[in-house]
Design an enzyme around this catalytic site. Structure first.
Site, PDB file in Angstrom:
ATOM      1  N   CYS B  29       0.729  -0.983   0.002  1.00  0.00           N
ATOM      2  CA  CYS B  29      -0.111  -0.029   0.041  1.00  0.00           C
ATOM      3  C   CYS B  29       0.906   1.215   0.151  1.00  0.00           C
ATOM      4  O   CYS B  29       1.662   1.546   0.754  1.00  0.00           O
ATOM      5  CB  CYS B  29      -0.960  -0.098   1.160  1.00  0.00           C
ATOM      6  N   CYS B  32       0.276   3.854   2.789  1.00  0.00           N
ATOM      7  CA  CYS B  32       0.723   3.311   4.085  1.00  0.00           C
ATOM      8  C   CYS B  32       2.209   3.576   4.194  1.00  0.00           C
ATOM      9  O   CYS B  32       2.511   4.320   5.082  1.00  0.00           O
ATOM     10  CB  CYS B  32       0.449   1.922   4.205  1.00  0.00           C
TER      11      CYS B  32
END
Lengths: 324, 103
Positions: B29, B32
């Protein structure tokens, strides 16, 4: 005082940085604290960037561009420009409490995902409504999803989501697709993908589960008959395009009727001298990684010419000359 | 930032004597990875709030228990309950503003 500050770190920003750095302008790149690398950071395989016959992962491509810019002396900072002062020869870029001064500014902030603007979208964002298939697809194993949109990004998201979901339905408001033929064909050939055409999402509905509200259905409306119906669904991925990210320059630079920053002909020159713009923020039409990179090149070369023609005010006159 | 697992969640988060921000994340991600260093800084700057992370790939049960469908998801736990939730990466000042009550 800096020569060039570049705001943005997608293909346009980093390519401008590579050129400006090679021209020894020591550019500062304000790459953003959370969106450095731009839109390609949330894509997977990039198959149409020249020079990578086997394709390249979006984040890998952007990291390579960053390294290439840094190799020639670009100062890449994971920070956000918060305010701009563009009047006069010295431009001021606010980064929180810090103020950076520069002679030339390249604005390459790209675009931001467009929202549907329907009931339930905001409230259920992160609870079944998503804009990032690569981030969130994982959580929809064996689920039923819709992807809203008809462009390449909608097709890419739909195909990617079939790795996890049992079924993905592409909901598109017309029967004409903006997506390229190859992407469209790939979706049509995918057994897990269905299409609903001439339909729009009217509302996203959630139900309480485990203490939080999660998406449970959408209300769709047929754009030709006006008929509405409810479709049970576990997740909604929105891929209806994006809008140029211009909030920092509203009222400061001229915009086009499409909302992009207006530039002079094929150049990157904006309505304010010394301010240049590149990439998706000036391009309502093509919006590709490689066109953005080309646009970044144009901006760096324009900025270089501008700087050569406008010597630093403080250095024009030496103290001796000033005394005469 | 401490990595919390299903096994240690009760002790590290639910029974903690101060608020704990749990960052649900994954290696694949991008956002993230962008928000992680910001949370690391916040963790280092305050004593009032603990910041820990949960890898959703390795701890799918925790992700499911807390209805994670979008990451990065940052949840503040106090006395075993979720009292605040932030979803999606954002710049440090915006995160600090959201967390003002706990900093």
């Amino acid at each position: 005082m800096h020569d060039v500050i570049i705001i943005g770190s997608g293909p346009a920003g980093y390519t401008a940085a590579i050129y400006a750095a090679r021209a020894n302008l020591k550019p500062i790149v304000l790459a953003s604290s959370v969106e450095m690398g731009g839109d390609l950071m949330t894509t997977t395989e990039v198959e149409n960037f020249p020079g990578f016959p086997e394709g390249i992962q979006g984040p890998d491509l952007m990291f390579a561009m960053q390294q290439q810019a840094e190799r020639f002396g670009a100062d890449v900072r994971m920070q956000d420009a918060t305010e701009l002062e563009l009047d006069g020869e010295v431009k001021r870029v606010h980064v929180g409490d810090e103020v950076l001064e520069t002679r030339a500014l390249i604005f390459a902030t790209g675009s931001a995902y467009r929202k549907l603007g329907v009931e339930g979208e905001e409230r259920l964002s992160g609870h079944g409504v998503s804009w990032c298939a690569t981030c969130d697809g994982f959580f929809f194993k064996q689920k039923q999803l819709i992807v809203v949109g008809g462009g390449d990004s909608a097709m890419e998201e739909a195909n990617f989501l079939t790795k996890f979901a049992d079924k993905v339905t592409i909901v598109h408001r017309s029967e004409h697709f903006r997506a390229s033929e190859v992407m469209l064909e790939r979706s049509r050939a995918n057994e897990k993908i269905d299409f609903i055409m001439n339909a729009v999402v009217e509302e996203i509905v959630g139900t309480e589960s485990n203490g939080t509200e999660q998406v449970s259905s959408v209300t769709l409306r047929d754009t030709t008959s006006g008929h509405t119906w409810s479709m049970p669904i576990d997740g909604v991925f929105v891929a209806i395009g994006s809008d140029p990210r211009t909030h920092l320059v509203h009222g400061k630079l001229d915009l086009t009727t499409e909302g992009t920053i207006a530039v002079d002909g094929r150049s990157s020159r904006t309505s304010v001298e010394g301010v240049f713009a590149a990439g998706d923020v000036i391009d309502p039409t093509y919006r590709q990684a490689v066109t953005a990179a080309g646009s970044g090149t144009v901006a760096a070369l324009d900025a270089e010419h501008y700087l050569a023609a406008h010597a630093v005010p403080a250095l024009v006159t030496s103290p001796e000359e000033a005394a005469l | 930032m401490k990595e919390v697992t299903t096994a240690s969640f009760e002790q590290d988060v639910l029974n903690a004597d101060k608020p704990v921000l749990v960052d649900f994340w994954a290696a694949w991600c991008g956002p993230c990875r962008a928000v992680s260093p910001i949370l690391e800084q916040i963790d280092g700057e305050t004593e009032k709030l603990d910041v820990v992370k949960v890898n959703v790939d390795q701890e799918p049960d925790l992700a499911m228990r807390y209805n994670i469908t979008s990451i990065p998801a940052m949840k503040v736990f106090q006395n075993g309950e979720v009292v605040k939730e932030l979803i999606g990466a954002r710049p440090k000042p915006a995160i600090e503003q959201e967390l003002a009550a706990f900093l």
